[in-house]
Scaffold this motif. Structure first.
Motif, mmCIF file in Angstrom:
data_model
loop_
_atom_site.group_PDB
_atom_site.id
_atom_site.type_symbol
_atom_site.label_atom_id
_atom_site.label_comp_id
_atom_site.label_asym_id
_atom_site.label_seq_id
_atom_site.Cartn_x
_atom_site.Cartn_y
_atom_site.Cartn_z
ATOM 1 N N LEU A 246 0.831 -1.210 0.000
ATOM 2 C CA LEU A 246 0.000 0.000 0.000
ATOM 3 C C LEU A 246 0.864 1.259 0.000
ATOM 4 O O LEU A 246 0.593 2.210 -0.730
ATOM 5 C CB LEU A 246 -0.924 0.009 1.224
ATOM 6 C CG LEU A 246 -2.002 -1.067 1.309
ATOM 7 C CD1 LEU A 246 -2.857 -0.845 2.552
ATOM 8 C CD2 LEU A 246 -2.878 -1.070 0.059
ATOM 9 N N SER A 247 1.913 1.273 0.829
ATOM 10 C CA SER A 247 2.777 2.452 0.900
ATOM 11 C C SER A 247 3.606 2.613 -0.373
ATOM 12 O O SER A 247 3.874 3.724 -0.821
ATOM 13 C CB SER A 247 3.692 2.369 2.128
ATOM 14 O OG SER A 247 4.535 1.239 2.056
ATOM 15 N N TYR A 248 3.996 1.478 -0.956
ATOM 16 C CA TYR A 248 4.712 1.519 -2.240
ATOM 17 C C TYR A 248 3.837 2.193 -3.299
ATOM 18 O O TYR A 248 4.291 3.067 -4.048
ATOM 19 C CB TYR A 248 5.073 0.094 -2.656
ATOM 20 C CG TYR A 248 5.786 -0.012 -3.990
ATOM 21 C CD1 TYR A 248 7.170 0.034 -4.053
ATOM 22 C CD2 TYR A 248 5.078 -0.182 -5.183
ATOM 23 C CE1 TYR A 248 7.834 -0.077 -5.264
ATOM 24 C CE2 TYR A 248 5.724 -0.294 -6.391
ATOM 25 C CZ TYR A 248 7.106 -0.239 -6.440
ATOM 26 O OH TYR A 248 7.753 -0.337 -7.648
ATOM 27 N N HIS A 249 2.572 1.780 -3.353
ATOM 28 C CA HIS A 249 1.640 2.347 -4.321
ATOM 29 C C HIS A 249 1.415 3.834 -4.055
ATOM 30 O O HIS A 249 1.429 4.653 -4.989
ATOM 31 C CB HIS A 249 0.306 1.601 -4.265
ATOM 32 C CG HIS A 249 -0.766 2.203 -5.121
ATOM 33 N ND1 HIS A 249 -0.850 1.978 -6.483
ATOM 34 C CD2 HIS A 249 -1.799 3.047 -4.812
ATOM 35 C CE1 HIS A 249 -1.882 2.643 -6.978
ATOM 36 N NE2 HIS A 249 -2.476 3.291 -5.977
ATOM 37 N N ALA A 250 1.228 4.187 -2.782
ATOM 38 C CA ALA A 250 0.941 5.583 -2.442
ATOM 39 C C ALA A 250 2.087 6.503 -2.828
ATOM 40 O O ALA A 250 1.870 7.606 -3.364
ATOM 41 C CB ALA A 250 0.664 5.697 -0.940
ATOM 42 N N SER A 251 3.331 6.065 -2.588
ATOM 43 C CA SER A 251 4.482 6.903 -2.929
ATOM 44 C C SER A 251 4.804 6.846 -4.422
ATOM 45 O O SER A 251 5.211 7.854 -5.011
ATOM 46 C CB SER A 251 5.710 6.470 -2.111
ATOM 47 O OG SER A 251 6.029 5.116 -2.352
#
Length: 399
Positions: A246-251
């Motif tokens: 999720l954090s990979y996608h958000a950044s």
């Protein structure tokens, strides 16, 4: 002087059940500042070291799998040896050491990614070592006050640390102009606090009373309903995308700046605290039916959190946090109610091992599908949650 202090600790008045629960909660609060603070920045950290989405999915999935699968060993070991406190302290010690060492990874050049991956997995191994024993201790304390509420209060305090840790990391990254390692190094402080508090509590709260002598294996198989529930929880775990992805996608999409990713994670942990308290309270009043909320929350997460809209990403991540809150609190209360006390650490180990297989499979699948089709990824994860609902229904109908 040292002898007097040791005698005082040994003869200290035992903690009441609620005080023991609060003590465990405060330990988890400090420890969560450490590993949830690091977890909040795992995706960007690995990406900065050269990892692809698949590598992020494999590392975070392998870490969660290790945290769950190895409990198949540590759980029976706790019941067989009755060394609940030794295993709990050892596991927390690994976390307190491995997370601050992640600060060294960016300075290691080409070896940084491999070292970071090993440390992430090693920290999760620490969780595998401590969790069955700690859960057995907590179940013992919560037995006389309501296990739904007991696990919920513990989880709520746990989530306060999970909220504060990412904020500490976010502040550290912001002050360091986007550099991650100083924030990771600062997590050594709450790690030391957790260890000191844990040792103090261990002198004031006894391990569960045993009906078997140490070294013997508790007789009897785990209940059939337990195994059906383990399969239901495994489907829910496999279908719950990791925050690393999720954090990979958000950044990667640029919708959430790297410095705000820990803040996003903190918000998810706050949502988890609320869901834990609510589901735990309702569990003691209504029973295990409240656990249908877990697959519902998990199914709604990917469609929102893996979108291209910042508000949708935030909403989906909050739903993810709420699902984790139920998964890490009220789910454990049902396990304790399904299994007799002498077998609980073993049951928690088996339960987590089944979840671990699902976590690894889910991490690999989500990482691979992310590169091809986000729509297909959302559909597959929703299907896993539907399976979880069916298996939970079977569990609750059994007697």
């Amino acid at each position: 002087m040292v002898g007097a202090v040791a005698a005082a600790l040994t003869n200290a008045r035992a903690l009441s059940p609620w005080r023991a629960i609060l003590g465990f909660g405060l330990v988890s609060l400090a420890a969560d500042m450490v590993y949830e603070g690091a977890r909040s920045i795992t995706g960007p950290l690995l990406a900065g070291l050269g990892a692809s989405a698949l590598v992020v999915g494999v590392v975070t999935g392998a870490g969660e799998a290790a945290a769950l699968l190895l409990r198949l060993v540590s759980g029976p070991l706790a019941d067989r040896t009755a060394r609940y406190w030794a295993l709990t302290i050892t596991g927390y010690g690994l976390t307190a050491v491995c997370v601050p060492l992640l600060a060294l990874a960016p300075a290691l050049g080409g070896a940084g990614l491999a070292v970071a991956a090993l440390l992430i997995v090693a920290e999760r191994i620490g969780k595998a070592i401590r969790s069955p024993a700690k859960s057995a201790l907590l179940a013992e304390a919560a037995g006389s006050v309501g296990r739904g509420r007991g696990f919920a209060v513990h989880k709520a305090l746990d989530q306060v640390g999970a909220f504060a840790g990412p904020l500490l990391v976010a502040a550290g990254v912001a002050v360091s102009a986007g550099v991650i390692w100083p924030a990771l190094a600062a997590l050594a402080v709450p790690g030391a606090a957790a260890m000191l508090l844990l040792v103090w509590i261990s002198r004031r709260f006894p391990a569960p009373a045993r009906k078997e002598t140490p070294g013997t294996v508790a007789a009897g198989r785990l209940p059939r309903r337990f195994h059906w529930f383990a399969m239901s929880a495994a489907a829910a775990t496999g279908g719950l995308v990791t925050f690393g992805l999720l954090s990979y996608h958000a950044s990667r999409t640029g919708q959430i700046p790297v410095a705000l990713v820990p803040v996003l994670y903190a918000g998810a942990m706050a949502a988890g605290a609320v869901s834990a308290l609510a589901s735990g309270h309702l569990y003691d009043r209504w029973g295990a039916r409240v656990l249908y909320a877990l697959p519902a929350l998990a199914a709604a997460t990917p469609a929102l959190a893996l979108s291209g809209s910042a508000p949708a990403i935030v909403t989906g991540t909050l739903l993810w946090g709420a699902a984790v809150g139920v998964q890490d609190s009220t789910v454990k209360a049902l396990v304790a109610d399904l299994v007799p006390a002498p077998r609980r650490a073993t049951a928690y180990g088996v339960f987590a091992a089944v979840q671990g297989v699902a976590a690894l499979a889910g991490g690999l699948l989500a990482g691979a599908l992310y590169e091809h089709s986000l729509t297909l990824l959302a559909v597959v994860l929703a299907a896993a949650q539907l399976v979880s609902v069916v298996l939970l229904a079977v569990t609750l109908r059994m007697r």
